[in-house]
Design an enzyme around this catalytic site. Structure first.
Site, PDB file in Angstrom:
ATOM      1  CB  CYS A 186     -20.805  -8.738 -18.780  1.00 18.72           C
ATOM      2  SG  CYS A 186     -21.643 -10.040 -17.907  1.00 18.72           S
TER       3      CYS A 186
ATOM      4  CB  CYS B 105     -25.405  -9.776 -18.201  1.00 20.57           C
ATOM      5  SG  CYS B 105     -24.715  -9.565 -19.856  1.00 20.57           S
TER       6      CYS B 105
ATOM      7  CB  CYS C  18     -20.094 -11.167 -21.396  1.00 22.21           C
ATOM      8  SG  CYS C  18     -21.836 -10.945 -21.808  1.00 22.21           S
TER       9      CYS C  18
ATOM     10  N   GLY D 277       0.793  -1.227   0.000  1.00 24.77           N
ATOM     11  CA  GLY D 277       0.000   0.000   0.000  1.00 24.77           C
ATOM     12  C   GLY D 277       0.821   1.271   0.000  1.00 24.77           C
TER      13      GLY D 277
ATOM     14  CB  CYS E 164     -23.955 -13.829 -20.501  1.00 25.41           C
ATOM     15  SG  CYS E 164     -23.434 -12.944 -19.032  1.00 25.41           S
TER      16      CYS E 164
END
Lengths: 258, 235, 292
Positions: free
Chosen positions: C266, C241, C272, C32, C244
């Site tokens: 998606c 979606c 997808c 970080g 899909c």
């Protein structure tokens, strides 16, 4: 009354090269005591305030603070993390220009809440309630809580700055010309507010001002500075009613009578 | 009889640095004491230093030499040489002062001005306000003024607020600087009664009263300040 | 291979790569923490992923398989050109399949498919400093990181709630890494924040213009900041979606015509396509097939 000073200042000097900022200043500040440092510009009062509040390192001398755990700590020997923590919890610093002490682009509520969040407060509702409470105490309407200080008048900004500093219940507050640059009527309101808060919270304060009326109203004790030296100090009433030094007499006689 | 206030060989002068450093002697060799339950009144012509003595006793004026001994919480404090913090403490608990003029604080109501000395000593606000109300009522201050800041009051009204503020505590020593100067006869009598009550409680009082009627009513003893005049001492 | 002669492998010279690798190693060691590095001029403008490209170039080997996505898609301009760049300067294998890739360079998304050990996700970062919009001084923000003074980060979230009634930050949502440094996860939607937490993959972040590299090593705690009474939440979508039928994935809105027609599909194109190949069909696809 407690028998231990909150701040012990021993022979503090600050030099800027060969120029003197302040020289050989010693005093003790007791809990609940308000000390005014007066003098004209360039007298070293702001330098002294900076040395006491660790914003400047003194060239020599020791400033010791009585921590909440009962120990005295030499501020110059404290680590930066600890010093900054002290500054945003147990201390406050009220700047002459509120823009120096506020975040101008975040709301009044967040300005007050920042110190709480800095010490780990993570409940939005509580933080906001505390901020609202403090805004009320400094006489800012609660419906201004989401406004930015940019939209506030000078007096309101200064009051917001005070609330932001006091929210963590500090024991010591430094103020640098807190009423400078404000209209007289706004000044009176602020002074009265500060006086009430200092009294209610039992704060100790060190107030730098060139205005003797401010010193009279707020302080118990006064130090008069000239050319970096403390030339006279004592009970505020005494210094103002019976000034001893030539310079103090000049200062006191220069007050405009209304 | 216990003597809570003893003044011994006090000298006071002003050095006027703005006027070529000339020295103005004010009083010299001031020595006296006030007993419990006694009211001593400072006498003598104006300009002889009566007010200056009161101001030295309260710490507003420094003294050149001598002692001002106050019995404070079982021990003696020399106010002539005490640190500011000690003076504050003595003022809070032992030594009260009713000045000629009220130093008005903006926006603080008359009631709170009067209650403040009690709050400073840790009395709860409700109780302090109640006692302040009692005193203001006793001094006949119109009730509609109580919640207003006294800055705009008349001289007499301000003085009554000032008296109430000075009398509200149970300070063992009380200094009074012409507390009745701008009062009417009715209120003067009220103040005389209050002073008598303080005496009965064993408070030591030291005051300046120009009003002969009041002076005669309250004084146990009149101390002629002319005796301490530096001119006389020099003569 | 003839083209390669004009460039060092993966465009950057070896000294530069070593410098960047040292920065990456340091970043991995201090999860970080933003490590400064000597960012180079790249043959593309700032804002096109110069930081991510330099990180990828420094870690890329001849046997790696590279996937590049932009907003989850493999076929957008930025993704296509960066993929072409590495094909040209490193001649590495490329793929659009998440699970086949060893290195995935990304802008604005984390793939829906859970990443596994051995994979590296390289983020393109515009502004690495999470405290920047509240504290403009770099000296001060560095000190705040060093001393772990993160109250200000909550000030930002407080402002969000004060203004909108809820935490309205939806992307670049600040996280705390391994209980120490607060980090900007780059402008990915906060939907993807939970995927960073204890991920098996190595996550590297490169900011070219700002000259910073930071990292989240595998199995590292990544916690989104929040308030007790306003806990962190990811976005939810009303519909699956349109192509899909996937639920619990991040969807993009696609405008279909000028009569207000739209669909939600998606954002992760590979995910997808993979689902459709396996016979899943959303509302829109089913309608099309019915029409045919």
């Amino acid at each position: 009354m407690t028998d231990t000073p909150l701040l012990k200042v021993n022979d503090v000097s600050k030099f800027y090269g060969s120029r003197i900022g302040c020289r050989n200043v010693s005093f003790e500040l007791w809990p609940g005591e308000v000390l005014a440092i007066v003098g004209e510009s360039g007298s070293g009062k702001t330098t002294l305030l900076s040395c006491l509040s660790t914003r400047l390192m003194p060239s020599s001398g020791i400033v010791e603070y009585h921590m909440r755990d009962g120990q005295y700590r030499d501020l110059a020997r404290m680590g930066e993390a600890e010093r900054r923590f002290l500054m945003r919890t147990d201390w406050g610093f009220v700047h002459q220009n509120p823009a120096d002490g506020l975040r101008m682009t975040v709301s009044a509520g967040a300005n007050v809440g920042e110190r709480l969040m800095a010490v780990g407060d993570r409940h939005y509702g509580n933080i906001r309630a505390t901020a609202a409470d403090w805004l009320a105490r400094v006489e800012i309407d609660e419906d201004r809580i989401d406004d930015q200080p940019r939209a506030f008048s000078g007096g309101m900004r200064q009051r917001l700055q005070i609330a932001r500093n006091l929210v963590t219940s500090p024991r010591l507050v430094f103020m640098d010309e807190p009423t400078g640059g404000l209209d007289v009527s706004v000044q009176a309101r602020l002074l009265d507010l500060v006086r009430g808060l200092v009294h209610d919270l039992g704060l100790s304060a060190i107030i730098v001002t060139h205005d003797l009326a401010v010193a009279r109203l707020l302080s118990h004790r006064m130090m008069v500075m000239k050319d970096g030296l403390v030339i006279e100090q004592g009970l505020t009433d005494r210094v103002l009613d019976d000034p001893r030094e030539p310079y103090t007499q000049l200062l006191v006689s220069s007050i405009l009578q209304v | 009889m216990p003597t809570p206030l003893v003044v011994s060989e006090v000298f006071k002068s002003f050095t006027m640095h703005l006027r070529d450093g000339i020295t103005l002697p004010v009083v010299s060799g001031v020595s006296f004491s006030v007993k419990k339950g006694e009211c001593v009144v400072l006498g003598g012509p104006s300009g002889v230093g009566k007010s200056s003595i009161l101001k030295m006793l309260y710490g507003n004026y420094a003294v050149d030499s001598g002692q001002i001994l106050i019995e404070h919480q079982g021990h003696l404090v020399d106010l002539a040489h005490a640190a500011p913090r000690a003076v504050m403490e003595v003022r809070r608990d032992t030594l009260g002062y009713v000045s000629q003029f009220l130093r008005a604080v903006p926006r603080v109501s008359a009631l709170d001005v009067v209650a403040e000395p009690l709050l400073a000593r840790g009395v709860a606000q409700a109780e302090a306000r109640e006692r302040a109300s009692d005193l203001l009522a006793k001094l006949n201050l119109p009730r509609e003024l109580w919640q207003l800041p006294p800055a705009t009051f008349s001289g007499g009204e301000q003085q009554r607020v000032n008296i109430a503020r000075g009398f509200i505590t149970d300070h063992a020593i009380l200094l009074l600087d012409e507390p009745t100067a701008s009062l009417d006869a009715v209120n003067r009598r009220v103040v005389v009664g209050m002073i008598a009550a303080k005496k009965a409680e064993g408070v030591a009082l030291l005051g300046i009263f120009h009003d002969e009627e009041v002076r005669d009513a309250v004084a146990d003893r009149i101390l002629d300040v002319s005796a301490f005049s530096p001119r006389k001492a020099a003569a | 291979m003839a083209d390669l002669a004009t460039y060092n492998f993966a465009y950057l010279d070896e000294q530069t790569k070593r410098m960047i690798r040292r920065a990456i190693l340091k970043a991995i060691s201090i999860p970080g923490y933003q490590v400064p590095f000597a960012s180079r001029e790249m043959p593309m403008p700032y804002g096109w992923g110069t930081g991510g490209v330099q990180v990828t170039a420094a870690i890329l080997g001849p046997n790696d398989v590279l996937k590049v996505i932009d907003q989850g898609a493999d076929d957008t301009t930025n993704a296509v050109s960066i993929r072409a760049f590495f094909q040209k300067v490193a001649n590495v294998a490329v793929t659009t399949k998440t699970r086949e890739a060893t290195i995935i360079q990304t802008r604005h998304r984390i793939p829906e498919e859970t990443l596994s050990a051995g994979q590296t996700l390289v983020y393109q970062v515009p502004i690495p400093e999470p405290l920047r919009f509240l504290e403009p001084r770099e000296t001060e923000t560095r000190k705040m990181h060093a001393l772990e003074e993160y109250g200000l980060m909550h000030v930002k979230l407080y402002e969000d709630i004060a203004r909108n009634g809820h935490i309205a930050t939806t992307y670049a949502y600040p996280v705390k890494v391994e209980g120490r440094y607060v980090m900007d996860p780059s402008p990915t939607p906060k939907f993807d924040n939970p995927k960073m937490h204890r991920s098996e993959a190595l996550q590297l972040f490169g900011a070219g213009r700002e000259k910073r590299i930071y990292a989240v090593p595998p199995y590292t705690d990544v916690v989104s900041l929040d308030f007790e009474d306003h806990p962190f939440e990811i976005q939810h979508f009303d519909k699956p979606c349109a192509l899909c039928g996937a639920e619990h994935v991040y969807l993009d809105e696609v405008v279909l015509d000028d009569k207000g027609g739209r669909m939600f599909v998606c954002s992760d194109t590979d995910h997808c396509e993979d689902r459709r190949e396996h016979g899943h069909a959303g509302e829109m696809l089913a309608r099309q097939e019915a029409a045919e």
